[in-house]
Design an enzyme around this catalytic site. Structure first.
Site, PDB file in Angstrom:
ATOM      1  N   GLY A 154       0.791  -1.232   0.000  1.00 54.66           N
ATOM      2  CA  GLY A 154       0.000   0.000   0.000  1.00 54.66           C
ATOM      3  C   GLY A 154       0.817   1.272   0.000  1.00 54.66           C
ATOM      4  O   GLY A 154       0.255   2.367  -0.084  1.00 54.66           O
ATOM      5  N   GLU A 189       0.264 -12.983  -3.075  1.00 56.00           N
ATOM      6  CA  GLU A 189      -0.945 -12.173  -2.894  1.00 56.00           C
ATOM      7  C   GLU A 189      -1.650 -11.986  -4.221  1.00 56.00           C
ATOM      8  O   GLU A 189      -1.014 -11.651  -5.219  1.00 56.00           O
ATOM      9  CB  GLU A 189      -0.580 -10.766  -2.404  1.00 56.00           C
ATOM     10  CG  GLU A 189      -0.185 -10.663  -0.957  1.00 56.00           C
ATOM     11  CD  GLU A 189       0.042  -9.198  -0.563  1.00 56.00           C
ATOM     12  OE1 GLU A 189       0.704  -9.002   0.444  1.00 56.00           O
ATOM     13  OE2 GLU A 189      -0.440  -8.277  -1.251  1.00 56.00           O
ATOM     14  N   ARG A 247       8.563 -13.929   3.121  1.00 59.47           N
ATOM     15  CA  ARG A 247       8.807 -14.116   4.557  1.00 59.47           C
ATOM     16  C   ARG A 247       7.689 -14.954   5.167  1.00 59.47           C
ATOM     17  O   ARG A 247       6.673 -15.222   4.519  1.00 59.47           O
ATOM     18  CB  ARG A 247       8.809 -12.748   5.248  1.00 59.47           C
ATOM     19  CG  ARG A 247       7.465 -12.047   5.080  1.00 59.47           C
ATOM     20  CD  ARG A 247       7.270 -10.843   5.945  1.00 59.47           C
ATOM     21  NE  ARG A 247       5.905 -10.383   5.888  1.00 59.47           N
ATOM     22  CZ  ARG A 247       5.401  -9.570   4.955  1.00 59.47           C
ATOM     23  NH1 ARG A 247       6.171  -9.114   3.981  1.00 59.47           N
ATOM     24  NH2 ARG A 247       4.134  -9.224   4.973  1.00 59.47           N
ATOM     25  N   ARG A 288      -5.977  -9.502  14.988  1.00 61.00           N
ATOM     26  CA  ARG A 288      -4.757  -8.896  15.522  1.00 61.00           C
ATOM     27  C   ARG A 288      -5.147  -7.933  16.645  1.00 61.00           C
ATOM     28  O   ARG A 288      -5.980  -7.058  16.439  1.00 61.00           O
ATOM     29  CB  ARG A 288      -4.018  -8.134  14.425  1.00 61.00           C
ATOM     30  CG  ARG A 288      -3.595  -9.019  13.271  1.00 61.00           C
ATOM     31  CD  ARG A 288      -2.798  -8.230  12.266  1.00 61.00           C
ATOM     32  NE  ARG A 288      -2.460  -9.029  11.103  1.00 61.00           N
ATOM     33  CZ  ARG A 288      -1.554  -8.668  10.201  1.00 61.00           C
ATOM     34  NH1 ARG A 288      -0.935  -7.496  10.324  1.00 61.00           N
ATOM     35  NH2 ARG A 288      -1.286  -9.460   9.186  1.00 61.00           N
TER      36      ARG A 288
HETATM   37  C1  MV4 Z   1      -4.682  -2.399  -6.182  1.00 68.83           C
HETATM   38  C2  MV4 Z   1      -6.043  -2.138  -5.935  1.00 68.83           C
HETATM   39  C3  MV4 Z   1      -6.867  -2.016  -7.021  1.00 68.83           C
HETATM   40  N1  MV4 Z   1      -6.373  -2.129  -8.263  1.00 68.83           N
HETATM   41  N2  MV4 Z   1      -4.242  -2.505  -7.432  1.00 68.83           N
HETATM   42  C4  MV4 Z   1      -3.198  -2.088  -1.644  1.00 68.83           C
HETATM   43  C5  MV4 Z   1      -2.028  -2.748  -1.012  1.00 68.83           C
HETATM   44  C6  MV4 Z   1      -1.130  -3.160  -2.101  1.00 68.83           C
HETATM   45  N3  MV4 Z   1      -0.621  -4.479  -1.856  1.00 68.83           N
HETATM   46  C7  MV4 Z   1      -1.964  -3.116  -3.328  1.00 68.83           C
HETATM   47  N4  MV4 Z   1      -3.232  -2.537  -2.981  1.00 68.83           N
HETATM   48  C8  MV4 Z   1      -4.203  -2.397  -3.911  1.00 68.83           C
HETATM   49  N5  MV4 Z   1      -3.808  -2.532  -5.193  1.00 68.83           N
HETATM   50  C9  MV4 Z   1      -5.076  -2.371  -8.441  1.00 68.83           C
HETATM   51  N6  MV4 Z   1      -4.612  -2.467  -9.678  1.00 68.83           N
HETATM   52  C10 MV4 Z   1      -6.467  -2.022  -4.624  1.00 68.83           C
HETATM   53  C11 MV4 Z   1      -5.554  -2.143  -3.604  1.00 68.83           C
HETATM   54  C12 MV4 Z   1      -6.076  -1.989  -2.278  1.00 68.83           C
HETATM   55  C13 MV4 Z   1      -6.067  -3.058  -1.392  1.00 68.83           C
HETATM   56  C14 MV4 Z   1      -5.559  -4.291  -1.753  1.00 68.83           C
HETATM   57  C15 MV4 Z   1      -5.544  -5.335  -0.854  1.00 68.83           C
HETATM   58  C16 MV4 Z   1      -6.079  -5.136   0.409  1.00 68.83           C
HETATM   59  C17 MV4 Z   1      -6.585  -3.931   0.794  1.00 68.83           C
HETATM   60  C18 MV4 Z   1      -6.582  -2.871  -0.098  1.00 68.83           C
HETATM   61  C19 MV4 Z   1      -7.105  -1.640   0.290  1.00 68.83           C
HETATM   62  C20 MV4 Z   1      -7.095  -0.606  -0.601  1.00 68.83           C
HETATM   63  C21 MV4 Z   1      -6.561  -0.771  -1.889  1.00 68.83           C
END
Ligand code: MV4
Length: 502
Positions: free
Chosen positions: A165, A275, A292, A338
């Site tokens: 994020g 993920e 990890r 958590r």
């Molecule tokens: C995104 C998405 C929507 N579209 N990518 C947030 C954490 C990071 N690992 C990637 N994230 C996101 N990527 C695309 N192309 C929305 C998120 C996202 C999100 C993803 C997983 C868990 C919670 C989240 C909360 C807000 C946005």
């Protein structure tokens, strides 16, 4: 074979790793900062060494100090836990150079997966579905605008060095593109010293579903099914569960195959997590790999029946995996919450301080991975997560009931915790129905707000009664360390003379 492991971490995860060491007849070594002399992980280890002052940049992140302790105490391996140095390729490399086994993947795998653009390319080559987008860093702003128009808005601009994020920007309108890309760039530069950014199509209201994998050094790789981690607040996971309420057997099998393909593409050897973001139609896309052991690993351990730390150690010992994919199945349902030392009714303000009383939940299907004890002062220098409560039951609905029961039984006084907030989540209709995505907390504000209800008041009375009981105990018998010295008196704690500390 590994005989002594230095655990380069603190808190609940250090203790978690040491428990498996004890079962495997492996000696454990704790390292601790000056703020952590009284920490439970110091008492739990067979030996303990101070590695610097409270700030993690001067202790838990100082590679030289940790290597120095490992050599001094003749540890043959280092387990990094999560956070701190766990995904630091330089640390993995340094361990190898010093002849110490790093219990984790190779520096190559950490580096490749740590750079999101390189990771995307690897995944495309391996045939793993990635979010539609670019696989080169944005160089030319004009070309970027063209690519985004072709892809269709909205899009996300993401830092190649980011993850979890950090360094993301959502773009809704064409006139936001140039400022958005520039902002993402300078943010990425400031945060990571690397301004490479790339474009992804925005997936609206996704689920976050991740697959646990285990891979050995002989080319074997298995997955241990999924964890649903969509209940998040500010990119911090709050509740995790397995199985995911939205998964089907067919999609699970496909995603599991892609997860192992992803790991194999970087010659992965250890425990790791792939993920995915998943939309409501169960279209899924690789997002990133965590190289990890993860905070939420216990729900997988409970449902699949595998000790992930034990497997990590076996893999580090060059042993072949002892499980085959077809041996593994998901048994029942597990949920983790958590527990943070934060006040959920005051904007989640950190609430460090002294724990006066703690009653940990126990009983059928309950696991509590924590490290605080009565009289312990939670330092403000580290992550405020104080424990994880994991429950298991034959069905999801029974697991929710069990979580409610365990949260009710969990009493802490002296600090504020997120326990009341977590109890409220267990009662939100969308959670109970298993109908939620990453917008869950946003979408259910009204269910999650503080309610001045009778049940909360009764809990206060119980907590006060428990506190009075605690004071009585302190008065009569319980030894609570309050001087600055190491609380344990049954074991020698070492020191590194050359660091001139303690
Ligand atoms: C995104 C998405 C929507 N579209 N990518 C947030 C954490 C990071 N690992 C990637 N994230 C996101 N990527 C695309 N192309 C929305 C998120 C996202 C999100 C993803 C997983 C868990 C919670 C989240 C909360 C807000 C946005």
């Amino acid at each position: 074979m590994i005989k002594k492991i230095l655990v380069a971490n603190r808190g609940e995860i250090a203790i978690r790793v040491m428990r498996t060491c004890r079962e495997m007849d492996i000696q454990s070594v704790a390292v601790f900062s000056e703020a952590d002399r009284d920490s439970m992980h110091v008492r739990f280890a067979d030996e303990a060494y101070c590695i610097g002052p409270a700030p993690s940049a001067e202790s838990y992140l100082v590679i030289d100090n940790i290597i120095e302790v490992a050599k001094k105490c003749k540890a043959d391996a280092i387990h990094p836990g999560y956070g701190f140095l766990s995904e630091n390729a330089e640390f993995a490399n340094r361990c190898e150079q010093e002849g110490i086994i790093f219990i984790g993947p190779s520096a190559y795998a950490i580096n490749t997966m740590g750079d999101k653009i390189t990771a995307r390319k690897k995944m495309l080559d391996a045939g793993v579905p990635v979010v539609p987008g670019t696989s080169e860093p944005i160089e030319d702003l004009k070309k970027a605008v063209g690519a985004i128009k072709e892809m269709g808005l909205p899009v996300m601009i993401k830092a190649s060095a980011g993850g979890g994020g950090k360094g993301m920007r959502l773009i809704h309108n064409e006139d936001e593109i140039i400022s958005g890309v520039n902002a993402a760039r300078s943010e990425a530069m400031a945060a990571f010293g690397n301004d490479a950014v790339y474009i992804e199509k925005y997936i609206n209201s996704p689920h976050h579903i991740e697959f646990q994998i285990l891979a050995d050094k002989h080319g074997n790789c298995i997955h241990l099914f999924e964890r649903e981690c969509s209940v998040q607040r500010r990119h911090q996971k709050v509740v995790e569960e397995t199985p995911s309420p939205i998964m089907t057997p067919e999609v699970r099998e496909e995603m599991g195959r892609y997860a192992t393909a992803a790991a194999k593409a970087v010659n992965y050897a250890s425990a790791g997590t792939i993920e995915f973001i998943v939309d409501d139609d169960l279209n899924y896309y690789f997002l990133e790999m965590n190289t990890r052991l993860q905070v939420e690993h216990p729900i997988t351990e409970r449902v699949v029946g595998v000790d992930l730390v034990k497997e990590q150690i076996n893999i580090a010992n060059n042993l072949p995996l002892r499980y085959k994919q077809e041996d593994l199945k998901q048994n029942g349902s597990a949920i983790e919450v958590r527990i943070y030392a934060e006040d959920p009714d005051n904007n989640f303000m950190p609430s460090p301080g002294q724990v006066k009383h703690i009653t940990e939940p126990l009983g059928l299907g309950v696991r509590h991975d924590g490290y605080v004890y009565e009289g312990y002062t939670i330092p403000m220098d580290y992550d405020p997560m104080i424990s994880k409560l994991i429950v298991w039951a034959p069905t999801r609905s029974e697991a929710i009931d069990r979580m409610k029961r365990a949260l009710y039984a969990y009493k802490i006084t002296g600090i504020k915790t997120s326990i009341p907030f977590l109890s409220r989540i267990m009662n939100v209709p969308d959670f109970v129905k298993g109908r939620y995505n990453t917008h869950f907390i946003q979408d259910n504000q009204q269910h999650l707000e503080l309610k001045d209800n009778a049940s909360d008041k009764i809990k206060d009375v119980v907590a006060i009664t428990a506190f009075v009981d605690f004071l009585t105990k302190v008065d009569s018998a319980t030894k609570v360390s309050s001087n600055g010295s190491i609380a344990s008196n049954w074991k020698t704690c070492g020191r590194i003379r050359s660091l001139n500390r303690l």
